[in-house]
Design a protein around this motif. Structure first.
Motif, PDB file in Angstrom:
ATOM      1  N   ALA A 119       0.742  -0.940  -0.312  1.00 39.83           N
ATOM      2  CA  ALA A 119       0.030  -0.130   0.228  1.00 39.83           C
ATOM      3  C   ALA A 119       1.131   1.135  -0.083  1.00 39.83           C
ATOM      4  O   ALA A 119       0.098   2.593  -0.932  1.00 39.83           O
ATOM      5  CB  ALA A 119      -1.221  -0.445   1.032  1.00 39.83           C
ATOM      6  N   ARG A 151      -9.558  -7.880   1.834  1.00 38.29           N
ATOM      7  CA  ARG A 151      -8.501  -7.339   2.237  1.00 38.29           C
ATOM      8  C   ARG A 151      -7.503  -6.660   1.879  1.00 38.29           C
ATOM      9  O   ARG A 151      -7.658  -5.613   1.778  1.00 38.29           O
ATOM     10  CB  ARG A 151      -7.809  -8.477   3.439  1.00 38.29           C
ATOM     11  N   ASP A 154      -8.659  -4.068  -0.935  1.00 34.63           N
ATOM     12  CA  ASP A 154      -9.401  -2.661  -0.284  1.00 34.63           C
ATOM     13  C   ASP A 154      -8.201  -1.956   0.566  1.00 34.63           C
ATOM     14  O   ASP A 154      -8.749  -0.607   0.613  1.00 34.63           O
ATOM     15  CB  ASP A 154     -10.341  -3.585   1.066  1.00 34.63           C
ATOM     16  N   ALA A 155      -7.071  -2.481   1.374  1.00 35.28           N
ATOM     17  CA  ALA A 155      -5.559  -1.836   1.291  1.00 35.28           C
ATOM     18  C   ALA A 155      -5.243  -0.921  -0.006  1.00 35.28           C
ATOM     19  O   ALA A 155      -4.308   0.204   0.288  1.00 35.28           O
ATOM     20  CB  ALA A 155      -4.976  -2.467   2.326  1.00 35.28           C
ATOM     21  N   TYR A 156      -5.188  -1.513  -0.805  1.00 30.08           N
ATOM     22  CA  TYR A 156      -4.944  -1.017  -2.537  1.00 30.08           C
ATOM     23  C   TYR A 156      -5.489  -0.006  -2.667  1.00 30.08           C
ATOM     24  O   TYR A 156      -4.966   1.134  -3.336  1.00 30.08           O
ATOM     25  CB  TYR A 156      -4.604  -2.157  -3.449  1.00 30.08           C
ATOM     26  N   ARG A 157      -6.691  -0.379  -2.648  1.00 29.86           N
ATOM     27  CA  ARG A 157      -7.381   0.702  -3.983  1.00 29.86           C
ATOM     28  C   ARG A 157      -7.697   2.330  -2.294  1.00 29.86           C
ATOM     29  O   ARG A 157      -7.517   3.365  -2.916  1.00 29.86           O
ATOM     30  CB  ARG A 157      -9.149  -0.065  -3.987  1.00 29.86           C
ATOM     31  N   GLN A 158      -7.711   1.849  -1.132  1.00 33.13           N
ATOM     32  CA  GLN A 158      -7.711   3.237  -0.204  1.00 33.13           C
ATOM     33  C   GLN A 158      -6.742   3.620  -0.255  1.00 33.13           C
ATOM     34  O   GLN A 158      -5.898   4.765  -0.524  1.00 33.13           O
ATOM     35  CB  GLN A 158      -7.727   2.480   1.173  1.00 33.13           C
ATOM     36  N   ALA A 159      -5.111   2.819  -0.202  1.00 32.64           N
ATOM     37  CA  ALA A 159      -4.438   3.759  -0.737  1.00 32.64           C
ATOM     38  C   ALA A 159      -3.846   4.587  -2.508  1.00 32.64           C
ATOM     39  O   ALA A 159      -3.307   5.297  -2.812  1.00 32.64           O
ATOM     40  CB  ALA A 159      -2.770   2.747  -0.993  1.00 32.64           C
TER      41      ALA A 159
END
Length: 264
Positions: A119, A151, A154-159
């Motif tokens: 991320a 999981r 989700d972390a990668y798109r939030q990054a």
């Protein structure tokens, strides 16, 4: 170059079918067939110089290929393994060089490493090269059993990832569920001859379909088959462009733009 940006191609009426090239000739031949975007394949880059894929050993070769293809009449997405390092700042520097070379996108794989580290790489690339489409790949199905896919994505798109990639995922129910979960974030699936067809993936809502190393492996297989057929006294089958047609693909003669008639 088409008026559409590389990002636009992920939101068109049809999914983006992304063939993966390994040199100037293969990219130009694919562009001559009307492919508006072309990726690279890290396996071919590594195999060409006798190095293992996925070992962060081909940073310079990958950059050299990007510089060769970056001015082509197509959007270029570069398979950059894990970014060739664990330091997000170093990965960001590499992404900046790719963008300067003409790349429109970068594919970054997590190799099932720490989620936070991947991320951080994505966030660093977004900051360093805002115009680069970041496709974040998770290897939960490629190297594992699928556990943790949501999981990680989700972390990668939030990054800041623009799109996400799950190679090895072929189950239609899982694909449909993931498309629903991701909403507006384009899902990239790796085409498999034994998996869902391109029309089926389109029906499921997949927005990008990559061919990965398939074309390179098919080309290598065809070359070996032709050589062994000739050795056995058989005429090799299958199509083969002429010498003149390959010459047309040269950058000095206009490349893909002039090759359309020969390969059309």
């Amino acid at each position: 170059m088409t008026q559409r940006t590389f990002a636009d191609l992920h939101r068109a009426d049809e999914p983006l079918l992304l063939p993966n090239a390994w040199d100037h000739a293969s990219a130009a031949a694919l562009a001559a067939q009307g492919f508006r975007a072309i990726g690279t394949t890290s396996l071919a880059v590594a195999a060409a110089v006798g190095l293992p894929d996925g070992a962060a050993a081909t940073r310079e070769q990958t950059l050299r290929l990007a510089r060769t293809l970056g001015s082509g009449p197509f959007h270029l997405s570069v398979d950059a393994e894990d970014g060739f390092g664990d330091d997000p700042d170093e990965v960001a520097d590499f992404a900046r060089e790719l963008h300067a070379a003409g790349a429109a996108g970068i594919n970054l794989e997590d190799g099932l490493g720490p989620v936070d580290r991947h991320a951080a790489k994505i966030a660093a690339v977004r900051a360093a090269a805002p115009g680069l489409f970041v496709n974040a790949r998770t290897d939960t199905h490629w190297l594992g059993d699928g556990e943790g896919t949501v999981r990680r994505l989700d972390a990668y798109r939030q990054a800041g990832a623009h799109g996400v990639f799950v190679p090895g995922l072929t189950d239609v129910r899982e694909i449909a569920s993931l498309v629903s979960h991701l909403g507006d974030v384009p899902l990239n699936i790796l085409y498999s001859p034994t998996g869902p067809s391109v029309p089926r993936l389109a029906d499921l809502g997949v927005r990008r379909i990559s061919l990965g190393s398939l074309l390179y492996r098919r080309a290598l297989g065809a070359a070996v088959e032709a050589a062994t057929d000739i050795r056995a006294g058989r005429a090799p089958g299958g199509p083969a462009p002429t010498y003149e047609e390959i010459q047309v693909l040269s950058r000095d003669t206009g490349g893909a733009a002039d090759a359309t008639a020969s390969f059309g």
